[in-house]
Design a protein around this motif. Structure first.
Motif, short mmCIF file in Angstrom:
data_model
loop_
_atom_site.label_atom_id
_atom_site.label_comp_id
_atom_site.label_asym_id
_atom_site.label_seq_id
_atom_site.Cartn_x
_atom_site.Cartn_y
_atom_site.Cartn_z
N ARG A 77 -0.88 3.63 -14.50
CA ARG A 77 -1.29 3.70 -13.12
C ARG A 77 -1.54 2.56 -12.20
NH1 ARG A 77 -2.99 9.25 -12.17
NH2 ARG A 77 -2.55 8.50 -10.28
N PHE A 78 -1.36 2.84 -11.12
CA PHE A 78 -1.63 1.62 -10.12
C PHE A 78 -2.76 2.14 -9.37
CE2 PHE A 78 0.26 -0.13 -6.00
CZ PHE A 78 0.01 -1.42 -6.37
N ILE A 79 -3.79 1.19 -9.28
CA ILE A 79 -5.08 1.26 -8.82
C ILE A 79 -5.17 0.53 -7.67
CG2 ILE A 79 -7.64 1.63 -9.29
CD1 ILE A 79 -5.91 3.65 -10.76
N GLY A 80 -5.70 1.03 -6.37
CA GLY A 80 -5.94 0.20 -5.13
C GLY A 80 -7.09 0.77 -4.55
N PRO A 81 -7.27 0.00 -3.35
CA PRO A 81 -8.28 0.60 -2.40
C PRO A 81 -7.60 1.62 -1.70
CG PRO A 81 -7.89 -1.99 -1.83
CD PRO A 81 -6.81 -1.06 -3.02
N ALA A 82 -8.67 2.63 -1.22
CA ALA A 82 -8.08 3.93 -0.61
C ALA A 82 -8.21 3.86 0.74
CB ALA A 82 -9.21 5.25 -0.91
N GLY A 83 -8.56 2.52 1.57
CA GLY A 83 -8.74 2.64 2.75
C GLY A 83 -7.17 2.62 3.56
N ARG A 84 -7.12 2.42 4.87
CA ARG A 84 -6.03 2.40 5.54
C ARG A 84 -5.14 1.18 5.14
NH1 ARG A 84 -4.65 -0.62 10.12
NH2 ARG A 84 -6.59 -1.64 10.23
N ASP A 85 -3.80 1.58 4.93
CA ASP A 85 -2.73 0.76 4.56
C ASP A 85 -3.26 -0.05 3.27
OD1 ASP A 85 -1.21 0.92 6.68
OD2 ASP A 85 -1.97 -0.68 7.77
N GLN A 86 -4.02 0.58 2.39
CA GLN A 86 -4.69 0.21 1.32
C GLN A 86 -5.25 -1.32 1.05
OE1 GLN A 86 -1.49 0.82 -1.61
NE2 GLN A 86 -1.76 2.82 -1.66
N THR A 87 -5.88 -1.58 2.10
CA THR A 87 -6.42 -2.75 2.40
C THR A 87 -8.02 -2.97 2.04
OG1 THR A 87 -7.06 -2.48 4.57
CG2 THR A 87 -4.97 -3.41 4.27
N SER A 88 -8.72 -2.05 1.96
CA SER A 88 -10.11 -1.96 1.59
C SER A 88 -10.50 -0.58 1.20
CB SER A 88 -11.00 -2.60 2.60
OG SER A 88 -11.06 -1.81 3.82
N ALA A 89 -11.70 -0.10 0.72
CA ALA A 89 -12.55 0.96 0.72
C ALA A 89 -12.49 1.45 -0.90
CB ALA A 89 -11.98 2.03 1.09
N THR A 90 -12.95 2.51 -1.16
CA THR A 90 -13.15 2.97 -2.61
C THR A 90 -11.70 2.84 -3.19
OG1 THR A 90 -15.32 4.37 -2.00
CG2 THR A 90 -14.37 4.67 -4.04
N PRO A 91 -11.68 2.52 -4.41
CA PRO A 91 -10.60 2.59 -5.26
C PRO A 91 -10.36 4.05 -5.73
CG PRO A 91 -12.16 1.16 -6.44
CD PRO A 91 -12.86 1.58 -5.29
N LYS A 92 -8.73 4.25 -5.94
CA LYS A 92 -8.12 5.29 -6.32
C LYS A 92 -6.77 5.09 -6.73
CE LYS A 92 -5.55 6.84 -2.13
NZ LYS A 92 -5.40 7.79 -1.28
N PRO A 93 -6.14 5.86 -7.48
CA PRO A 93 -4.59 5.72 -7.82
C PRO A 93 -3.86 5.61 -6.63
CG PRO A 93 -5.66 7.56 -9.01
CD PRO A 93 -6.68 7.27 -8.18
N ALA A 94 -3.11 4.45 -6.47
CA ALA A 94 -2.42 4.34 -5.14
C ALA A 94 -0.77 4.35 -5.51
CB ALA A 94 -2.45 2.80 -5.10
N LYS A 95 -0.12 4.42 -4.49
CA LYS A 95 1.34 4.77 -4.23
C LYS A 95 1.97 3.28 -4.67
CE LYS A 95 5.06 6.16 -1.38
NZ LYS A 95 5.72 6.07 -0.08
N LEU A 96 2.86 3.51 -5.54
CA LEU A 96 3.74 2.21 -6.06
C LEU A 96 4.55 1.82 -5.02
CD1 LEU A 96 4.76 3.33 -9.62
CD2 LEU A 96 3.24 1.24 -9.04
#
Length: 160
Positions: free
Chosen positions: A108-127
């Motif tokens: 899995r790829f985990i990153g921030p859930a915010g706009r453009d994956q720049t910040s916010a609560t983590p979640k699985p992210a799009k590769l």
């Protein structure tokens, strides 16, 4: 670092930046290599208890941005930091989430859930596009073994 930059700039040819070097391009290339390599590790360890996860912190204001070229770059960075970037402390959240969440699985790829994956609560992210290509993973794995001079036998669980 924004994922669209990783998609465009982070191509994995010229791994050592011998043809050309630009700081942000080299950074994007290394981020893409981290993703591709970890996904290849996840494939190679799929039948073992090893979990290989990719984590990205989003865009965070750390010390890296202060090394831009020229006064204009430093001014733009300060403005971007206020509008687009999270804190260095917030950048640690995706790693903490990946290390402690019972819902995260290998590959899995985990990153921030915010706009453009720049910040916010983590979640699985799009590769980034193509980062999960097994052929690219195999090429990077082989190049890594060649560049380091260390072949790695996952069946035996140690370097040869």
């Amino acid at each position: 670092m924004r994922l669209d930059i990783i998609r465009v700039v982070g191509r994995l040819d010229d791994l050592m930046s011998e043809k050309s070097y630009r700081a942000m391009g080299a950074c994007a290339k290394s981020k893409r290599a981290n993703i591709v390599y970890t996904l290849e590790l996840a494939r190679r360890t799929a039948s073992s208890p090893v979990e290989a996860l990719v984590v990205h912190p989003g865009s965070a204001m750390t010390g890296l941005q202060q090394h831009g070229n020229g006064a204009l770059s430093r001014i733009v960075t300060r403005i971007a930091a206020r509008l687009l970037m999270g804190s260095a402390e917030g950048a640690a959240w995706p790693s903490l989430y990946a290390a402690t969440s019972p819902y995260v699985r290998s590959g899995r790829f985990i990153g921030p859930a915010g706009r453009d994956q720049t910040s916010a609560t983590p979640k699985p992210a799009k590769l980034p596009t193509g980062a999960d290509d097994p052929a690219e993973g195999r090429r990077l794995w082989a190049a890594s073994e060649q560049l380091t001079g260390v072949p790695f036998d996952l069946e035996a669980g140690a370097a040869i």
